[in-house]
Design a protein around this motif. Structure first.
Motif: not given
Length: 466
Positions: A258-264, A296-310
C-alpha cells in the motif's frame, strides 16, 4: 388628610350604608371618612409602597454588584449558604404581589445576604423604616405579619431553576488554578503538507500506520494523501485488504504494497476481481499471480484491455511464443505496468547500434528481461568495453547476457587485474578460459583464489594503483 392616609388600609370602596364604620387616624382616634377621602388614601398608600419598592430595588442592585465582585460565579458553582439565601430572596422580592396591601420584603433574608458590605439607603439610616412600622395601626401590623407568614409556594421551583446553572460563558474570568487545569485539544489543520498532522485525528491513518504503511512515502505521491483522508477503514479499506490476501499477498507485505500503490484502495472491488480472473484465463497460476502482484503493485490498476494489449505487444515485438511471453512477464512483471517507449528504444539500440540479430535479441531478452528497461547510455558503454576493449564477440555476449546487468567498474577492475597477471583469456577454445559469468558473478575472495590464482590482498593493492 393625606398625611393621615399614608398608613391606612385600602379596602374596596364601601357603600353609603357603611359610612358609619370608623377609620383610624395616625393618632389612634377613630375618624369618619367618605368615599373621596378613602380613594385619596388608597392613592397615597400606593405611592408610598412604590417609593419603598424603588428603595428596595436600589439596595438589591447594590447587593448584586457586591456579590459579583466577591467571586459570585464561584459561589454559584459551590451552592454555598449565602447563595441559597440570595436565591430564596431576590426572585421573590422582585415578584409584584397581586394584593397591593401585602409587602413581602423578607427583611431578615436581606440583612443575612447583605452582610454589611453595602450601606443601606438614606431612609434606612435615619430610621424611617422602623418608625413607619412602629406607627402602623394594629390592623395593618396584623395584615403585614399575616402576609409575611404565608407559605412560599414557589420556593422549591425557584431553587430547582437556580440549581440548573447554565454553562460558563467564554468571557467569564477564571482563576489561575482553573486555567492550568484546562486541557485544550489541538486544532485540526485545514491545510498541511504532511499526513503526520492528521494521524492523531484519523482512525484510518492510525490503522494504516499499524499495518506498516509509510505515510512519509505515500504523501509524496500525487493526491495520495488526500485520498487516504477521504476513506473509511471499515467501509473502504478492509475489503481491499481481504482481497489482496485472497490473491496471495503476504500479511507482512500489505504495508509495503500500500505504500507503493495507495491508489488501489479507491478501486472498485468487482473490477479488481475481473482483472485477476483475466490473468487466470491466460494460464497464470495463483502463486504466479501473487508473485506478479507483489513485485508490480500497480498491475491490478490496469484494465483487462490494457493487460491484453501489453501481453500482445511483447509476444509480437519479440517473436516469442505464448509460454515464453508468460515466463518473461512473470520474471519481470513491471513490463506490463511500465512505459513502452523505453522498451522500444532499447530494442532499437540492440539491433541498430549494438549490431545484434533479431534471434540474438530474443535470447538476450528472454534470459535477461531487465535489459529492456536498462539505461541506453549504460547499455552502450558496457557493450563498448566488452566488445571493443575485451574483444568479446556478439555470440559470446548472447550466451552470457547477464554481463549487461553488472557494473562497468567491476568489469574493468577484474579485467585489468587478470591482464596484469596474464590470465585474461575469454576464448572457450583456449586453455585457462574464463567465462563472462565467472568474471562478474563471483565474489572477490572466490574470484581471486579460483580465477586469478592470487590473494585478496594482492587484488586490493592492485586496485590502489588504478
Amino acid at each position: 388628610m393625606v398625611g393621615r392616609a399614608l398608613f391606612c388600609l385600602t379596602p374596596p370602596p364601601l357603600p353609603a350604608a357603611e359610612w358609619s364604620r370608623p377609620s383610624w387616624d395616625c393618632g389612634g382616634a377613630p375618624t369618619w371618612a367618605g368615599p373621596r377621602q378613602r380613594r385619596e388614601g388608597q392613592d397615597a398608600v400606593l405611592r408610598r409602597k412604590m417609593a419603598l419598592w424603588a428603595r428596595q430595588v436600589s439596595r438589591w442592585r447594590c447587593l448584586l454588584r457586591a456579590a459579583r465582585a466577591a467571586d459570585f460565579p464561584g459561589r454559584l458553582r459551590g451552592r454555598s449558604g449565602p447563595a441559597r439565601a440570595w436565591r430564596g430572596f431576590a426572585p421573590l422580592a422582585l415578584l409584584p404581589s397581586r394584593n397591593l396591601h401585602v409587602l413581602p420584603w423578607r427583611l431578615q433574608a436581606l440583612r443575612h445576604v447583605s452582610g454589611g458590605s453595602c450601606s443601606p439607603p438614606d431612609s434606612a439610616k435615619d430610621g424611617s423604616f422602623s418608625s413607619s412600622e412602629s406607627n402602623l395601626p394594629s390592623p395593618v401590623k396584623r395584615e403585614q405579619a399575616k402576609a409575611e407568614t404565608l407559605p412560599d409556594l414557589n420556593a422549591k421551583i425557584l431553587y430547582e431553576d437556580w440549581d440548573d446553572i447554565p454553562p460558563s460563558s467564554a468571557l467569564e474570568e477564571i482563576s489561575e488554578e482553573e486555567a492550568v487545569q484546562i486541557i485544550a485539544e489541538p486544532l485540526l489543520p485545514l491545510q498541511s503538507s504532511t499526513l503526520r498532522d492528521y494521524v492523531d485525528h484519523s482512525e484510518t491513518l492510525a490503522k494504516l500506520v499499524h499495518l506498516g504503511v509509510d505515510l512519509s512515502q505515500v504523501e509524496k505521491r500525487q493526491k495520495a494523501g488526500q485520498l487516504l483522508l477521504t476513506l473509511d477503514f471499515e467501509k473502504d479499506i478492509r475489503k481491499i485488504l481481504l482481497f489482496l490476501k485472497d490473491v496471495g499477498v503476504e500479511d507482512n507485505q500489505l504495508g509495503p504494497f500500500l505504500t507503493k500503490n495507495p491508489y488501489i484502495l479507491a478501486e472498485d472491488l468487482e473490477a479488481l476481481e475481473t482483472r485477476v480472473a483475466y490473468l487466470k484465463s491466460k494460464k497464470f497460476g495463483k502463486a504466479e499471480i501473487a508473485q506478479m502482484v507483489s513485485r508490480a503493485p500497480y498491475l491490478l490498476l490496469f484494465s483487462v484491455e490494457r493487460l491484453d494489449n501489453r501481453l500482445g505487444f511483447f509476444k509480437n515485438e519479440l517473436g516469442l511464443s505464448v509460454k515464453k511471453t508468460k515466463d518473461l512477464v512473470i520474471r519481470l512483471p513491471r513490463l506490463l505496468t511500465g512505459k513502452l517507449e523505453p522498451v522500444k528504444e532499447n530494442l532499437q539500440v540492440c539491433q541498430i547500434e549494438l549490431g545484434f540479430q533479431r534471434n540474438e535479441i530474443q535470447q538476450i531478452v528472454f534470459k535477461t528481461p531487465k535489459i529492456l528497461t536498462a539505461s541506453k547510455k549504460r547499455l552502450k558503454q558496457t557493450f563498448d568495453y566488452l566488445h571493443n576493449i575485451m574483444g568479446i564477440p556478439h555470440h559470446m555476449l548472447t550466451r552470457f547476457p547477464q554481463v549487461f546487468n553488472s557494473k562497468l567498474l567491476r568489469i574493468k577492475e577484474r579485467h585489468m587485474f587478470l591482464t596484469f597477471l596474464g590470465r585474461a583469456q575469454y576464448d572457450p577454445a583456449q586453455p585457462s578460459y574464463i567465462s563472462l559469468d565467472q568474471l562478474v558473478s563471483l565474489p572477490d575472495e572466490v574470484f581471486c583464489t579460483e580465477i586469478a590464482k592470487a590473494s585478496i590482498q594482492d587484488f586490493e593493492k592492485f586496485l590502489k594503483t588504478l
